[in-house]
Structure formats: structure tokens, C-alpha cells
Scaffold this motif. Structure first.
Motif, PDB file in Angstrom:
ATOM      1  N   GLU A 244       0.835  -1.205   0.000  1.00  0.00           N
ATOM      2  CA  GLU A 244       0.000   0.000   0.000  1.00  0.00           C
ATOM      3  C   GLU A 244       0.875   1.264   0.000  1.00  0.00           C
ATOM      4  N   ARG A 245       1.935   1.250   0.838  1.00  0.00           N
ATOM      5  CA  ARG A 245       2.805   2.439   0.886  1.00  0.00           C
ATOM      6  C   ARG A 245       3.549   2.618  -0.440  1.00  0.00           C
ATOM      7  N   ALA A 246       3.955   1.514  -1.041  1.00  0.00           N
ATOM      8  CA  ALA A 246       4.665   1.602  -2.329  1.00  0.00           C
ATOM      9  C   ALA A 246       3.734   2.150  -3.404  1.00  0.00           C
ATOM     10  N   ARG A 247       2.477   1.707  -3.357  1.00  0.00           N
ATOM     11  CA  ARG A 247       1.493   2.177  -4.351  1.00  0.00           C
ATOM     12  C   ARG A 247       1.272   3.692  -4.206  1.00  0.00           C
ATOM     13  N   LYS A 248       1.109   4.112  -2.957  1.00  0.00           N
ATOM     14  CA  LYS A 248       0.869   5.544  -2.698  1.00  0.00           C
ATOM     15  C   LYS A 248       2.041   6.398  -3.151  1.00  0.00           C
ATOM     16  N   LYS A 249       3.260   5.891  -2.927  1.00  0.00           N
ATOM     17  CA  LYS A 249       4.465   6.664  -3.265  1.00  0.00           C
ATOM     18  C   LYS A 249       4.909   6.438  -4.713  1.00  0.00           C
ATOM     19  N   LYS A 250       4.162   5.581  -5.446  1.00  0.00           N
ATOM     20  CA  LYS A 250       4.497   5.218  -6.836  1.00  0.00           C
ATOM     21  C   LYS A 250       5.902   4.623  -6.932  1.00  0.00           C
ATOM     22  N   VAL A 251       6.231   3.824  -5.931  1.00  0.00           N
ATOM     23  CA  VAL A 251       7.542   3.161  -5.893  1.00  0.00           C
ATOM     24  C   VAL A 251       7.399   1.773  -6.526  1.00  0.00           C
ATOM     25  N   LYS A 252       8.348   1.442  -7.420  1.00  0.00           N
ATOM     26  CA  LYS A 252       8.316   0.106  -8.045  1.00  0.00           C
ATOM     27  C   LYS A 252       8.970  -0.894  -7.101  1.00  0.00           C
ATOM     28  N   ILE A 253       8.328  -2.054  -6.901  1.00  0.00           N
ATOM     29  CA  ILE A 253       8.979  -3.126  -6.151  1.00  0.00           C
ATOM     30  C   ILE A 253       9.310  -4.224  -7.160  1.00  0.00           C
ATOM     31  N   ILE A 254      10.590  -4.356  -7.443  1.00  0.00           N
ATOM     32  CA  ILE A 254      11.041  -5.293  -8.474  1.00  0.00           C
ATOM     33  C   ILE A 254      11.598  -6.531  -7.775  1.00  0.00           C
TER      34      ILE A 254
END
Ligand code: NDP
Ligand code: MG
Length: 384
Positions: free
Chosen positions: A134-144
Motif C-alpha cells: 500500500e505504501r509503495a502504491r501511494k508513493k508510486k515506488v516500483k517493487i522489483i
């Protein structure tokens, strides 16, 4: 040039990642490195890769490195130092190659700082998957993903999570004890457990591969990374470790990702994504490979896998408690204080005592992580 931080650079994944970086000097600038306590190797890495930020978790290591600090190098120490380090604006991508739950805080700090993440560590996601995603989505951070199976699934899915996914086949080599009889697991030694047939990895993950908890953690990891229904994730024993995982769609099409068994391949792709770069790796020799084999996992011989599926179904804090109890068991087994075959019973007992919180916040996660370790610590001496 991509500016990267490698957290856990002195470990198995960290060292392989630096080999990849060495191979592509024009692609990457190493901005930050970190270790738990191996300051000697970190010093060597500082000489070779010239980072501007480094961190040692333990005080002794940090003291040793502080002698190198100056205009060109800032030295951090401890968990809070690590989180401060990854917040530096000069970092584009953080490779999370720390083992265990210690990766959670720097992972969250890197997301907060808006850095993309190449994620090797699986324990943090198992502890706090919904919060992290959820935090990655909000911050538009890619999790590769870096873990070979997750990298395979991610490559096969190519953002088609919603386009009629039927099944994920998560492959497993079967670990070092695939051929050992269940009755013989009682007297298995640490040395035998650490002898993995396919992968050379850190001690914690190698023990997890022997109990199949590693695959259990990966089931949970896949559930969170791809938002997949747990009933669609199937573990498939594939001893050759050539197919790194497969995805089946509702129209019957199955996509698989294959390569030789070498972690530098998924590490490289996570670092160079979206580019693919030629690296001189060997190809799979299909003429030499006489066959690829598949088996159903044995849930009775390896109860950890069953416990992980149960935790995935229970959701909430169950995966966090499973992970913490497992870490405590692995530590005790490494110290000779717990028999290998008792690991699943301890985890099961801790899970049975745990009061499930369905929508935990970060405080609940940290509290239950600690509680599960303490509870395992009380049970372990009674296991005989
Ligand atoms: P290693 O044990 O080889 O390395 C772990 C790294 O993290 C080391 O640099 C270690 O420092 C550092 N570290 C350990 N504890 C702490 C801490 N408390 N604070 C800060 N740093 C710490 O592990 P691996 O490289 O094998 O695995 C790393 C992660 O990647 C794990 O989560 C594993 O599950 C995952 N993974 C690993 C694969 C592999 O092939 N090895 C494959 C897929 C996933 P030090 O050197 O001082 O101990
Ligand atoms: Mg894996």
C-alpha cells in the motif's frame, strides 16, 4: 547511470549484485553499501566501488569504519543509521539484500524516500505485506522482485495480474533433504542441511530451503506481490531448477521463465530493468538436458509448507508470527539448541497461541514479531 544502494552487500546476494555491477561499469554508480558486522569485507568493497555512504549495524564494525569517514564517505551505524542512509536523495534504487526481519525498517524508509526497490529479502514482505504494498502504491515506488521465483512470475505476468490469472506454479528444487526419508530427519545434522544441491546462499535461507519454509515464505511473498488468491498459488517440486516459475491463464496458456541456475540473472534484471543486457551467461543446453521433472510437495514430511499456507489463509498477523517463530527456530537450530525435525512443531505451537489481528498496523506487527520470538524461546528448551 543508475545510482544504487546495496543493503546487505557483504552477504550472498549482495556480493553477487556487486559482481553484476562490476560487469556493467557504465550502467551503475554504487552510492551506498551496508553490512551487519563484516566491516573487513565492507572496507574492501569501499575501496573497489567508492560509495559515498556506508552503514554497519554493529557498533564494533561502525567504529572500525569511522576511521574512513571524511568528505568523500559518510559512515552510519545501527538500524536507525541504515534507515537514515537510504533516505539520501542521491539513491535511485535500493537493493534490499539483508536477511530476516531487520530489512523491514530500511525497506519502509526507502519507500518513504520514493526510491524504487529491488527486493531480495522475503521476510519483511511476509511480516507486513499489505502495509508495504500500500505504501509503495501511494508513493508510486516500483517493487522489483529479485528472488528467482518471484522474478519469473513477474516477468511472465507483465502486469497482467487482472487478465485472467488461473494459477501460479511456484517451483522449488526440493532442497537438500528431498531424498532423505521422513524418519531420518530427526538425526539430520547442520552440515547436511547446509549442503544445498542447486543454490549457494546464506545460512538462514539454506535452512529454510531444507524445511521448505523458504517455499512457504515465497507463497506468502507471491500472494502479496501479485495480489494473488492463495488457492491459485501451487508449489511444484522441480529438482533441476531450470524453470523458475510459471503462470497459467484462464485460456489454458502457460508462460514459464527458464534460465541456468544462477542468482546473478534475476539480480541483474532487477537492477537493469526495463533494459536487458548481454552478460556472457551460459544458455540452458536443451540438447544435454535429458528431462525436466516435477513432483507434488510432501506436506507431511515438510509441515512448514502447510503452516505457511494456513498462515496465508488466516491472513492478518499470522504470516508475521509464522516468520518470527521460524527465525527464532532457525537461530536455535544453528546454535545446536533445537533439533531440525522440531522446527515445525515449535512454529505450530506459537501460531496456536497467537491472538490473530486481522488488520494490523505497524505497531501490532512489531509487537507480535517480538512476542512470537519470546514465545518460541519459551517453547524451544522444552522440545528435548
Ligand atoms: P546472507 O546471510 O548471505 O547475507 C545477509 C546480509 O545482510 C549480510 O550482508 C549481512 O551482514 C546483512 N545483515 C544480516 N543481519 C542484519 C541486520 N540485523 N542488520 C543489518 N544487516 C544485516 O543472506 P542472503 O544473501 O542469502 O539472503 C539475503 C536475503 O535475500 C534473504 O532475505 C533471503 O531470503 C533472500 N534471498 C536470497 C537468495 C540467495 O540466493 N542467497 C535467493 C532469494 C532470496 P553480515 O555479512 O555482517 O552478516
Ligand atoms: Mg527463491
Amino acid at each position: 547511470m543508475k545510482r544504487i544502494a546495496i543493503l546487505g552487500s557483504t552477504g550472498s546476494i549482495g556480493r553477487s549484485a556487486l559482481e553484476v555491477v562490476r560487469h556493467f561499469p557504465k550502467e551503475f554508480e554504487v552510492v551506498a553499501l551496508s553490512t551487519n558486522s563484516n566491516a573487513v569485507l565492507l572496507e574492501q568493497q569501499i575501496r573497489d566501488f567508492r560509495p559515498v555512504l556506508v552503514c554497519a549495524n554493529d557498533a564494533l564494525g561502525a567504529a572500525r569504519l569511522s576511521g574512513l569517514s571524511g568528505k568523500k564517505l559518510k559512515v552510519f551505524s545501527g538500524g536507525s543509521g541504515l534507515s537514515e542512509m537510504v533516505s539520501d536523495k542521491r539513491i535511485d534504487l535500493v537493493l534490499l539484500a539483508i536477511s530476516g526481519s531487520a530489512a523491514l525498517a530500511p525497506l519502509l524508509a526507502a519507500i518513504e524516500a520514493g526510491c524504487d526497490i529491488a527486493l531480495a529479502n522475503k521476510e519483511a514482505l511476509v511480516m507486513a505485506g499489505p502495509i508495504i504494498m500500500e505504501r509503495a502504491r501511494k508513493k508510486k515506488v516500483k517493487i522489483i522482485p529479485v528472488d528467482s521465483e518471484q522474478s519469473a512470475i513477474w516477468q511472465c505476468l507483465k502486469n497482467q495480474e487482472d487478465a485472467g490469472l488461473k494459477n501460479i506454479y511456484l517451483t522449488a528444487s526440493g532442497g537438500p533433504l528431498r531424498k532423505v526419508r521422513k524418519a531420518d530427519l530427526k538425526k539430520i545434522s547442520l552440515k547436511e542441511v547446509l549442503r544445498h544441491p542447486r543454490w549457494k546462499m546464506g545460512r538462514k535461507i539454506t535452512i529454510d530451503s531444507a524445511t521448505l519454509m523458504n517455499k512457504g515464505l515465497e507463497v506468502l511473498e507471491a500472494m502479496y506481490l501479485f495480489g494473488a488468491d492463495i488457492d491459485k498459488i501451487r508449489v511444484l517440486i522441480h529438482p533441476e531448477a531450470i524453470i523458475h516459475s510459471m503462470v497459467e491463464f484462464i485460456d489454458g496458456v502457460i508462460l514459464a521463465q527458464l534460465s541456468v541456475t544462477d542468482m546473478r540473472i534475476p539480480i541483474q534484471y532487477a537492477l537493469t530493468y526495463p533494459k536487458r543486457l548481454s552478460n556472457g551467461m551460459a544458455s540452458v543446453d536443451f540438447y544435454k538436458l535429458s528431462s525436466l521433472n516435477f513432483e507434488k510437495p510432501d506436506f507431511t514430511k515438510f509441515p512448514c509448507l502447510k503452516l505457511a499456507y494456513q498462515a496465508a489463509r488466516d491472513q492478518g498477523t499470522a504470516p508475521c508470527v509464522l516468520n518470527a517463530a521460524n527465525e527464532a527456530c532457525v537461530e536455535s537450530f544453528l546454535k545446536g539448541r533445537l533439533q531440525f525435525s522440531a522446527i515445525p512443531s515449535v512454529i505450530e505451537k506459537v501460531l496456536a497461541k497467537h491472538k490473530l489481528i486481522l488488520k494490523p498496523d505497524l505497531n501490532d506487527i512489531c509487537r507480535l514479531d517480538l512476542w512470537a520470538r519470546q514465545e518460541a524461546g519459551r517453547i524451544i528448551p522444552r522440545m528435548g
